[in-house]
Design a protein around this motif. Structure first.
Motif, PDB file in Angstrom:
ATOM      1  N   LYS A  51       0.824  -1.216   0.000  1.00  0.00           N
ATOM      2  CA  LYS A  51       0.000   0.000   0.000  1.00  0.00           C
ATOM      3  C   LYS A  51       0.859   1.269   0.000  1.00  0.00           C
ATOM      4  O   LYS A  51       0.354   2.351  -0.239  1.00  0.00           O
ATOM      5  N   GLN A  52       2.134   1.125   0.296  1.00  0.00           N
ATOM      6  CA  GLN A  52       3.029   2.275   0.411  1.00  0.00           C
ATOM      7  C   GLN A  52       3.923   2.478  -0.811  1.00  0.00           C
ATOM      8  O   GLN A  52       4.737   3.395  -0.841  1.00  0.00           O
ATOM      9  N   LEU A  53       3.806   1.631  -1.821  1.00  0.00           N
ATOM     10  CA  LEU A  53       4.717   1.678  -2.959  1.00  0.00           C
ATOM     11  C   LEU A  53       4.697   3.006  -3.700  1.00  0.00           C
ATOM     12  O   LEU A  53       5.738   3.464  -4.175  1.00  0.00           O
ATOM     13  N   SER A  54       3.552   3.626  -3.803  1.00  0.00           N
ATOM     14  CA  SER A  54       3.495   4.891  -4.543  1.00  0.00           C
ATOM     15  C   SER A  54       4.210   6.021  -3.803  1.00  0.00           C
ATOM     16  O   SER A  54       4.448   7.076  -4.369  1.00  0.00           O
ATOM     17  N   ALA A  55       4.602   5.794  -2.550  1.00  0.00           N
ATOM     18  CA  ALA A  55       5.349   6.801  -1.790  1.00  0.00           C
ATOM     19  C   ALA A  55       6.863   6.635  -1.951  1.00  0.00           C
ATOM     20  O   ALA A  55       7.622   7.493  -1.526  1.00  0.00           O
ATOM     21  N   VAL A  56       7.287   5.553  -2.578  1.00  0.00           N
ATOM     22  CA  VAL A  56       8.715   5.293  -2.769  1.00  0.00           C
ATOM     23  C   VAL A  56       9.232   6.194  -3.882  1.00  0.00           C
ATOM     24  O   VAL A  56       8.639   6.278  -4.954  1.00  0.00           O
ATOM     25  N   ASP A  57      10.357   6.872  -3.628  1.00  0.00           N
ATOM     26  CA  ASP A  57      10.907   7.744  -4.661  1.00  0.00           C
ATOM     27  C   ASP A  57      12.374   7.453  -4.966  1.00  0.00           C
ATOM     28  O   ASP A  57      13.022   8.165  -5.713  1.00  0.00           O
ATOM     29  N   TYR A  58      12.917   6.405  -4.397  1.00  0.00           N
ATOM     30  CA  TYR A  58      14.296   6.026  -4.653  1.00  0.00           C
ATOM     31  C   TYR A  58      14.349   4.909  -5.709  1.00  0.00           C
ATOM     32  O   TYR A  58      13.357   4.231  -5.944  1.00  0.00           O
ATOM     33  N   PRO A  59      15.483   4.706  -6.349  1.00  0.00           N
ATOM     34  CA  PRO A  59      15.589   3.707  -7.411  1.00  0.00           C
ATOM     35  C   PRO A  59      15.357   2.284  -6.902  1.00  0.00           C
ATOM     36  O   PRO A  59      15.846   1.906  -5.829  1.00  0.00           O
ATOM     37  N   VAL A  60      14.611   1.515  -7.668  1.00  0.00           N
ATOM     38  CA  VAL A  60      14.268   0.141  -7.296  1.00  0.00           C
ATOM     39  C   VAL A  60      14.634  -0.791  -8.445  1.00  0.00           C
ATOM     40  O   VAL A  60      14.373  -0.489  -9.607  1.00  0.00           O
ATOM     41  N   LEU A 117       5.100   1.566  -8.070  1.00  0.00           N
ATOM     42  CA  LEU A 117       6.354   2.298  -7.849  1.00  0.00           C
ATOM     43  C   LEU A 117       6.480   3.457  -8.823  1.00  0.00           C
ATOM     44  O   LEU A 117       6.858   4.569  -8.446  1.00  0.00           O
ATOM     45  N   ARG A 118       6.158   3.211 -10.078  1.00  0.00           N
ATOM     46  CA  ARG A 118       6.259   4.266 -11.091  1.00  0.00           C
ATOM     47  C   ARG A 118       5.244   5.387 -10.838  1.00  0.00           C
ATOM     48  O   ARG A 118       5.529   6.541 -11.136  1.00  0.00           O
ATOM     49  N   LYS A 119       4.087   5.053 -10.280  1.00  0.00           N
ATOM     50  CA  LYS A 119       3.089   6.086  -9.941  1.00  0.00           C
ATOM     51  C   LYS A 119       3.675   7.115  -8.990  1.00  0.00           C
ATOM     52  O   LYS A 119       3.357   8.293  -9.061  1.00  0.00           O
ATOM     53  N   GLY A 120       4.517   6.651  -8.081  1.00  0.00           N
ATOM     54  CA  GLY A 120       5.136   7.557  -7.116  1.00  0.00           C
ATOM     55  C   GLY A 120       6.384   8.236  -7.645  1.00  0.00           C
ATOM     56  O   GLY A 120       6.988   9.031  -6.954  1.00  0.00           O
ATOM     57  N   GLY A 121       6.782   7.885  -8.862  1.00  0.00           N
ATOM     58  CA  GLY A 121       7.946   8.520  -9.457  1.00  0.00           C
ATOM     59  C   GLY A 121       9.257   7.796  -9.199  1.00  0.00           C
ATOM     60  O   GLY A 121      10.324   8.337  -9.485  1.00  0.00           O
ATOM     61  N   ALA A 122       9.186   6.588  -8.654  1.00  0.00           N
ATOM     62  CA  ALA A 122      10.419   5.847  -8.405  1.00  0.00           C
ATOM     63  C   ALA A 122      11.027   5.381  -9.719  1.00  0.00           C
ATOM     64  O   ALA A 122      10.327   4.849 -10.571  1.00  0.00           O
ATOM     65  N   PRO A 123      12.328   5.587  -9.898  1.00  0.00           N
ATOM     66  CA  PRO A 123      12.991   5.020 -11.070  1.00  0.00           C
ATOM     67  C   PRO A 123      13.071   3.500 -10.899  1.00  0.00           C
ATOM     68  O   PRO A 123      13.579   3.020  -9.888  1.00  0.00           O
ATOM     69  N   VAL A 124      12.544   2.757 -11.855  1.00  0.00           N
ATOM     70  CA  VAL A 124      12.499   1.297 -11.761  1.00  0.00           C
ATOM     71  C   VAL A 124      13.282   0.682 -12.914  1.00  0.00           C
ATOM     72  O   VAL A 124      13.081   1.038 -14.068  1.00  0.00           O
ATOM     73  N   THR A 125      14.177  -0.225 -12.561  1.00  0.00           N
ATOM     74  CA  THR A 125      14.849  -1.072 -13.538  1.00  0.00           C
ATOM     75  C   THR A 125      14.290  -2.468 -13.347  1.00  0.00           C
ATOM     76  O   THR A 125      14.230  -2.956 -12.218  1.00  0.00           O
ATOM     77  N   ARG A 126      13.873  -3.090 -14.439  1.00  0.00           N
ATOM     78  CA  ARG A 126      13.297  -4.433 -14.341  1.00  0.00           C
ATOM     79  C   ARG A 126      13.989  -5.363 -15.327  1.00  0.00           C
ATOM     80  O   ARG A 126      14.132  -5.048 -16.492  1.00  0.00           O
ATOM     81  N   ILE A 127      14.412  -6.504 -14.819  1.00  0.00           N
ATOM     82  CA  ILE A 127      15.040  -7.551 -15.620  1.00  0.00           C
ATOM     83  C   ILE A 127      14.166  -8.793 -15.484  1.00  0.00           C
ATOM     84  O   ILE A 127      13.668  -9.100 -14.397  1.00  0.00           O
ATOM     85  N   PRO A 132      25.494   3.976 -10.847  1.00  0.00           N
ATOM     86  CA  PRO A 132      25.339   5.435 -10.682  1.00  0.00           C
ATOM     87  C   PRO A 132      24.866   5.826  -9.281  1.00  0.00           C
ATOM     88  O   PRO A 132      25.232   6.897  -8.780  1.00  0.00           O
ATOM     89  N   ILE A 133      24.095   4.970  -8.660  1.00  0.00           N
ATOM     90  CA  ILE A 133      23.582   5.272  -7.311  1.00  0.00           C
ATOM     91  C   ILE A 133      24.720   5.255  -6.298  1.00  0.00           C
ATOM     92  O   ILE A 133      24.803   6.095  -5.413  1.00  0.00           O
ATOM     93  N   LEU A 134      25.624   4.284  -6.479  1.00  0.00           N
ATOM     94  CA  LEU A 134      26.746   4.137  -5.557  1.00  0.00           C
ATOM     95  C   LEU A 134      27.961   4.922  -5.988  1.00  0.00           C
ATOM     96  O   LEU A 134      28.979   4.917  -5.323  1.00  0.00           O
ATOM     97  N   ASP A 135      27.840   5.571  -7.148  1.00  0.00           N
ATOM     98  CA  ASP A 135      28.906   6.410  -7.694  1.00  0.00           C
ATOM     99  C   ASP A 135      30.205   5.618  -7.869  1.00  0.00           C
ATOM    100  O   ASP A 135      31.266   6.030  -7.414  1.00  0.00           O
ATOM    101  N   VAL A 136      30.060   4.470  -8.526  1.00  0.00           N
ATOM    102  CA  VAL A 136      31.254   3.649  -8.812  1.00  0.00           C
ATOM    103  C   VAL A 136      31.482   3.550 -10.306  1.00  0.00           C
ATOM    104  O   VAL A 136      30.638   3.717 -11.107  1.00  0.00           O
TER     105      VAL A 136
END
Length: 86
Positions: free
Chosen positions: A12-21, A44-54, A82-86
């Protein structure tokens, strides 16, 4: 009791997530229906979270095909570098 449990679900809280998933799910998974990952991605995308899916069309609950494993690990590195800046 069920209504209370459903109201407390993290789903129920997924749309509040805004960090990359990063999500991965194989189409032949008999333990977890792929529709659950589909719903997670949408919310997740509704809340604007960047999502990578494999995903993999020819795997079940675990990845054993070396090509799919390489794609999975490559996707993980590409997502988190990019998130960990490596």
């Amino acid at each position: 009791v069920l209504a209370f449990q459903q109201s407390m679900s993290p789903l129920k809280q997924l749309s509040a997530v805004d960090y990359p998933v990063f999500l991965y799910h194989a189409r032949r998974d008999l333990r977890v229906p792929i529709e659950q990952t589909d719903m997670m991605e949408v919310d997740l995308r509704k809340g604007g979270a960047p999502v990578t899916r494999i995903g993999a069309d020819d795997e079940g609950h675990s990845y054993t095909n070396p090509l799919n494993c390489n794609a999975l690990w490559g996707g993980i590195v590409e997502h988190f570098a990019p998130i960990l800046d490596v």
